[in-house]
Write a protein that holds these residues in place. Structure first.
Motif, short mmCIF file in Angstrom:
data_model
loop_
_atom_site.label_atom_id
_atom_site.label_comp_id
_atom_site.label_asym_id
_atom_site.label_seq_id
_atom_site.Cartn_x
_atom_site.Cartn_y
_atom_site.Cartn_z
N TRP A 1 25.02 -6.92 6.68
CA TRP A 1 25.34 -6.13 5.49
C TRP A 1 25.95 -4.79 5.88
CZ3 TRP A 1 20.08 -7.51 6.29
CH2 TRP A 1 19.23 -6.49 6.70
N TRP A 2 26.54 -4.76 7.05
CA TRP A 2 27.12 -3.52 7.52
C TRP A 2 28.59 -3.43 7.09
CZ3 TRP A 2 24.62 -4.60 12.90
CH2 TRP A 2 23.29 -4.21 12.85
N GLU B 1 27.82 2.23 9.11
CA GLU B 1 27.32 0.93 9.60
C GLU B 1 28.46 0.07 10.13
OE1 GLU B 1 23.74 0.55 6.40
OE2 GLU B 1 25.54 -0.56 5.97
N GLY C 1 23.38 -1.77 0.76
CA GLY C 1 22.43 -1.20 1.72
C GLY C 1 21.15 -2.00 1.82
N ALA C 2 20.59 -2.02 3.04
CA ALA C 2 19.33 -2.70 3.33
C ALA C 2 19.37 -4.19 3.00
CB ALA C 2 18.16 -2.03 2.62
N GLN D 1 22.34 -10.87 11.02
CA GLN D 1 21.45 -9.71 11.09
C GLN D 1 20.16 -10.03 10.36
OE1 GLN D 1 22.97 -6.49 8.75
NE2 GLN D 1 21.28 -5.11 9.18
N HIS E 1 15.90 -8.39 10.08
CA HIS E 1 14.94 -7.41 10.59
C HIS E 1 13.86 -8.08 11.44
CE1 HIS E 1 16.22 -4.73 7.09
NE2 HIS E 1 16.55 -4.09 8.19
N HIS F 1 15.64 1.78 14.45
CA HIS F 1 15.90 2.86 13.50
C HIS F 1 14.57 3.51 13.15
CE1 HIS F 1 20.05 3.01 12.26
NE2 HIS F 1 20.11 1.71 12.01
N TRP G 1 15.85 -0.49 -3.38
CA TRP G 1 15.04 -0.36 -2.16
C TRP G 1 14.76 1.08 -1.76
CZ3 TRP G 1 17.16 2.03 2.18
CH2 TRP G 1 18.56 2.21 2.17
N TRP H 1 22.63 4.68 -1.38
CA TRP H 1 22.06 5.56 -0.34
C TRP H 1 23.15 6.44 0.26
CZ3 TRP H 1 23.37 6.03 4.75
CH2 TRP H 1 24.04 4.97 5.38
N TRP I 1 20.09 5.65 9.80
CA TRP I 1 21.48 5.20 9.61
C TRP I 1 22.24 6.31 8.87
CZ3 TRP I 1 17.17 2.29 8.48
CH2 TRP I 1 16.67 2.38 7.18
N VAL J 1 12.21 0.34 12.03
CA VAL J 1 13.10 -0.65 11.45
C VAL J 1 13.93 -1.17 12.62
CG1 VAL J 1 15.01 -1.04 9.82
CG2 VAL J 1 13.30 0.72 9.32
N ASP K 1 16.98 -3.88 13.72
CA ASP K 1 17.96 -4.93 13.39
C ASP K 1 18.07 -5.88 14.57
OD1 ASP K 1 18.94 -3.89 10.81
OD2 ASP K 1 19.66 -2.21 12.01
N LYS L 1 25.80 3.98 15.40
CA LYS L 1 24.99 3.52 14.26
C LYS L 1 23.92 4.51 13.83
CE LYS L 1 23.66 0.13 11.45
NZ LYS L 1 22.53 0.71 10.76
N HIS M 1 12.05 -2.67 4.89
CA HIS M 1 13.00 -3.17 5.88
C HIS M 1 12.41 -4.32 6.70
CE1 HIS M 1 15.70 0.00 4.69
NE2 HIS M 1 14.68 0.82 4.76
C1 GAL Z 1 18.48 -1.24 6.94
C2 GAL Z 1 19.10 -1.68 8.24
C3 GAL Z 1 19.94 -0.60 8.79
C4 GAL Z 1 20.88 -0.03 7.74
C5 GAL Z 1 20.20 0.20 6.41
C6 GAL Z 1 21.10 0.61 5.27
O1 GAL Z 1 17.72 -2.26 6.37
O2 GAL Z 1 18.10 -2.01 9.14
O3 GAL Z 1 20.66 -1.06 9.90
O4 GAL Z 1 21.95 -0.84 7.65
O5 GAL Z 1 19.48 -0.90 6.02
O6 GAL Z 1 21.98 -0.40 4.91
#
Ligand code: GAL
Length: 416
Positions: A30-31, A36, A64-65, A87, A89, A142, A192, A249, A269, A300, A302, A336, A372
């Motif tokens: 989701w980057w 990201e 995001g997330a 990807q 978690h 993270h 989230w 975010w 991030w 967190v 990845d 990152k 996460h």
């Molecule tokens: C988290 C992820 C991070 C970052 C964040 C915001 O869940 O672990 O790498 O991408 O979301 O999207």
């Protein structure tokens, strides 16, 4: 009509065969932007230097997330249409959703082959493992419990020392608001982020030891500290931007960059994002652990795994071996805004913020993030996210506390 469907079916199969035969590598994540994407692109570029003939297909889904990506991925995985690698978690998101239902291949031997198996912290390897086998390669760590702030505004409000208590923190938020700034920017268009804030307040009030015990069934959710956490969240919400539910975010972090907000509580991030906007850590922006969480590191991580029946399995294996290298980790993480998962990375490649995070990671109590994917199964995280999101609007401490207990009970956690 029938003939049309048969022809269409044949076309699909033929397309599938051509796609699979191609020297491709489909990477799902989701980057998609705001710091990201830059990290992901740097990885792709380096991978292609080693494997120039492999055509990378970037199957990232924005949000995001993993707000949207996780649902798409699950549909694909359950429908027998996995990407080559994705990807995910570290923790329950990997094991509960994909490993236990039998959708993943173990990768223990692959890590051993490249001499990386013993290069990750044991605690991290443990949460990407199931029944003695490793199922994904951690690319980063993270930290979720961080407040980033605009240094110029900090000066204007007379912040000479970073706050370590709620009283100090709320005082600065109040000062900022009185001077016409948003105290703490929130962007909960994707729900989230409100749980992201709440889980760290919960960590502050429970303390890492008790917080960690919740997930092992050794501590009860029926704890006044959780109720207190809701009251503190309510106090903090007085200082958020009115348009929070329309922002992501990145939008919220950007308010700090644009000098509209004093602070933003986010995973680091946001540090990566602020850097891609041109800011330098320690110069234009500062940071501190959310008050009360100075002794804890909300983790967190990845990771990328190998789904069963990956269409380009050989390339997926190349990708995973590559991610496990120091070079890949030291290329990705400084961009990152995360620290390397490998313990033997080159620390000199990391900026002052990330060095702070590295030090804390090795000295503080490690706690798994709920939202996460590390601490609890998705069903629990989603239900809690909905409850906290409602709380942001209703701000009824007693009602939400009761809801949290129901959710905990439904998910077989302790409530007495
Ligand atoms: C988290 C992820 C991070 C970052 C964040 C915001 O869940 O672990 O790498 O991408 O979301 O999207």
């Amino acid at each position: 009509m029938k003939r049309f469907i048969i022809v269409l079916g044949i076309m699909f199969i033929a397309f599938g065969m051509v796609f699979a035969a191609e020297n491709a590598l489909e990477i799902f994540s989701w980057w998609t932007g705001g710091g990201e994407e830059e990290g992901l692109m740097a990885l792709f570029k380096l991978f292609n230097q080693y494997y120039p003939d492999v055509k990378i297909i970037n199957a990232a889904v924005a949000g995001g997330a993993g707000t949207n990506a996780k649902a798409v991925l699950k549909t694909r995985m359950l429908g027998g249409n996995p990407p080559d690698s994705f990807q995910v978690h570290a923790g329950m998101e990997l094991t509960d959703t994909y490993v236990i239902p039998g959708l993943m291949e173990p990768i223990t031997d692959l890590l051993k082959e490249v001499g990386a198996y013993d290069k990750f912290p044991k605690a991290l390897i443990d949460i990407v493992s199931y029944k003695g086998e490793v199922y994904s390669v951690p690319v980063n760590v993270h930290r979720a419990n961080v407040v980033f702030y605009n240094k110029e505004i900090a000066k204007k409000i007379g912040m000479t020392k970073e706050p370590t208590t709620w009283t100090e923190f709320l005082m600065y938020l109040d000062k900022a608001q009185k001077m016409g700034y948003v105290g703490i920017a929130l962007g909960d268009k994707n729900k989230w982020t409100s749980l992201h804030l709440f889980e760290s307040i919960m960590l502050a009030e429970l303390g890492p030891e008790k917080y960690n015990k919740l997930w092992k069934g050794e501590a009860s959710f029926n704890d006044p500290a959780i109720k207190r956490a809701l009251s503190i969240m309510k106090d903090i919400l007085k200082y958020v931007n009115a348009d929070h539910s329309a922002l992501t975010w990145q939008d919220a972090t950007r308010m700090v960059f644009e000098g509209k907000a004093f602070s933003n509580m986010m995973g680091d991030w946001a540090e990566g994002y602020l850097k891609t906007l041109g800011w330098k850590p320690g110069k234009e922006f500062g940071w501190f652990a959310l008050p009360g969480t100075q002794n804890a590191f909300m983790l967190v991580s990845d990771t990328f795994g190998l789904p069963k029946n990956a269409p380009h399995r050989e390339n997926a294996i190349k990708w995973l071996k590559f991610l496990a290298t120091v070079e890949a980790q030291d290329t990705f993480n400084p961009i990152k805004g995360s620290i390397p998962a490998r313990v033997d990375a080159d620390k000199s490649k990391y900026d002052v913020y990330l060095q702070w995070s590295m030090k804390d990671f090795s000295t503080k109590a490690i706690s798994p993030s709920i939202i996460h994917g590390s601490a609890a199964p998705e069903a629990f995280a989603t239900a809690l996210m909905d409850a906290i999101n409602k709380f942001v609007t209703e701000q009824d401490v007693n009602k939400t506390f009761k809801e949290i207990l129901w959710i905990a009970e439904d998910n077989d956690y302790l409530i007495d």
